[in-house]
Design an enzyme around this catalytic site. Structure first.
Site, PDB file in Angstrom:
ATOM      1  N   SER A  23       0.816  -1.214   0.000  1.00 11.72           N
ATOM      2  CA  SER A  23       0.000   0.000   0.000  1.00 11.72           C
ATOM      3  C   SER A  23       0.849   1.264   0.000  1.00 11.72           C
ATOM      4  O   SER A  23       1.999   1.263   0.447  1.00 11.72           O
ATOM      5  CB  SER A  23      -0.917   0.012   1.223  1.00 11.72           C
ATOM      6  OG  SER A  23      -1.723  -1.149   1.247  1.00 11.72           O
TER       7      SER A  23
HETATM    8  N1  SAH Z   1      -0.681  -4.551   3.831  1.00 14.98           N
HETATM    9  C1  SAH Z   1      -0.149  -5.113   2.620  1.00 14.98           C
HETATM   10  C2  SAH Z   1      -1.155  -4.937   1.518  1.00 14.98           C
HETATM   11  C3  SAH Z   1      -1.194  -6.103   0.638  1.00 14.98           C
HETATM   12  S1  SAH Z   1      -2.445  -6.053  -0.614  1.00 14.98           S
HETATM   13  C4  SAH Z   1       1.147  -4.408   2.255  1.00 14.98           C
HETATM   14  O1  SAH Z   1       1.265  -3.199   2.536  1.00 14.98           O
HETATM   15  O2  SAH Z   1       2.043  -5.026   1.676  1.00 14.98           O
HETATM   16  C5  SAH Z   1      -3.703  -7.066   0.094  1.00 14.98           C
HETATM   17  C6  SAH Z   1      -3.326  -8.469   0.439  1.00 14.98           C
HETATM   18  O3  SAH Z   1      -4.507  -9.149   0.859  1.00 14.98           O
HETATM   19  C7  SAH Z   1      -2.788  -9.288  -0.741  1.00 14.98           C
HETATM   20  O4  SAH Z   1      -1.545  -9.813  -0.393  1.00 14.98           O
HETATM   21  C8  SAH Z   1      -3.838 -10.391  -0.927  1.00 14.98           C
HETATM   22  O5  SAH Z   1      -3.288 -11.614  -1.364  1.00 14.98           O
HETATM   23  C9  SAH Z   1      -4.424 -10.487   0.460  1.00 14.98           C
HETATM   24  N2  SAH Z   1      -5.752 -11.097   0.527  1.00 14.98           N
HETATM   25  C10 SAH Z   1      -6.791 -10.968  -0.314  1.00 14.98           C
HETATM   26  N3  SAH Z   1      -7.844 -11.686   0.114  1.00 14.98           N
HETATM   27  C11 SAH Z   1      -7.460 -12.288   1.272  1.00 14.98           C
HETATM   28  C12 SAH Z   1      -8.106 -13.161   2.218  1.00 14.98           C
HETATM   29  N4  SAH Z   1      -9.377 -13.569   2.075  1.00 14.98           N
HETATM   30  N5  SAH Z   1      -7.393 -13.567   3.286  1.00 14.98           N
HETATM   31  C13 SAH Z   1      -6.098 -13.178   3.468  1.00 14.98           C
HETATM   32  N6  SAH Z   1      -5.452 -12.349   2.628  1.00 14.98           N
HETATM   33  C14 SAH Z   1      -6.121 -11.917   1.540  1.00 14.98           C
END
Ligand code: SAH
Length: 219
Positions: free
Chosen positions: A64
């Site tokens: 993000s």
């Molecule tokens: N906070 C992270 C943002 C990652 S983007 C950062 O700053 O790096 C969102 C993440 O949510 C992705 O890695 C995606 O694979 C995960 N995601 C999506 N659906 C999900 C679910 N049902 N359970 C766990 N993770 C999930």
């Protein structure tokens, strides 16, 4: 870029992207200052690690934008005593920031490859108050509930019931992006016993939360 250049880029980010836009919680700012964001982005994108933008981290997912990490963290109002549940580990960057501000962080990621890389990065940085799980975060982590704070970093069509149920009745709070796949707003939920407070916050755009209480997988 050497460590000094990264440190300078990080200070610049704190001043121009965070403080200038209303991030005033000094604990949040100090936590962000102490986490080397460049360690959480792919090698070839390190020079952009402190830019005002999300970046790709593989598996079609993103780390993000720094402002959004700071903003959501500030909304949680962590004091250092909390047990936190994070959904969407991704790169592990938001996880690291939470670890600096809370007692313990449970983080759930859907992709094993991302979860493993994040765990590895956090280990290398000697961040130990964390447990990363692979699974569908829309169902939460009932075995470890209740949580003092829950943060969801993927977009949900509505607030997943299991997450609401796993919020501590003693001032538990949750921050989650809610909307359709294209655009969402942050929703802040605060629980005191049977009293629930819902507050709509800023517009955001996250990758979808894919799972039983999220969006249906497209393939
Ligand atoms: N906070 C992270 C943002 C990652 S983007 C950062 O700053 O790096 C969102 C993440 O949510 C992705 O890695 C995606 O694979 C995960 N995601 C999506 N659906 C999900 C679910 N049902 N359970 C766990 N993770 C999930």
């Amino acid at each position: 870029m050497g460590e000094d250049a990264f440190r300078a880029a990080r200070e610049n980010m704190l001043a121009n992207q965070l403080r200038a836009r209303g991030i005033h919680d000094t604990r949040v700012l100090d936590a962000i200052r102490s986490v080397p964001r460049h360690e959480f982005v792919p090698e070839n994108l390190r020079a952009d690690a402190y830019s005002d933008t999300p970046l790709p981290i593989g598996s079609d997912q993103t780390i993000s934008q720094p402002f959004i990490v700071a903003y959501m963290t500030q909304l949680l109002g962590l004091t250092g005593r909390e047990y936190v549940l994070e959904i969407g580990t991704g790169s592990g960057y938001q996880t690291a920031v939470l670890c600096k501000l809370a007692r313990y962080v449970y983080s759930l990621e859907r992709y094993r490859s991302l979860a493993e890389r994040a765990a590895h990065t956090l280990h290398r940085l000697e961040i130990k108050n964390v447990d990363i799980h692979v699974g569908d975060g829309s169902q939460g982590l009932p075995d470890m509930a209740p949580f003092d704070a829950i943060i969801v970093t993927a977009a949900a069509p509505s607030i997943p019931g299991p997450l609401q149920a796993q919020l501590s009745p003693r001032g538990g709070r949750m921050v989650i992006p809610v909307g359709d796949a294209e655009r969402q707003h942050l929703e802040r939920v605060i629980r005191n016993g049977d009293r629930w407070h819902f507050e709509r916050d800023i517009a955001v755009k996250f990758v979808p939360l894919v799972g039983r209480y999220g969006f249906t997988p497209s393939a």
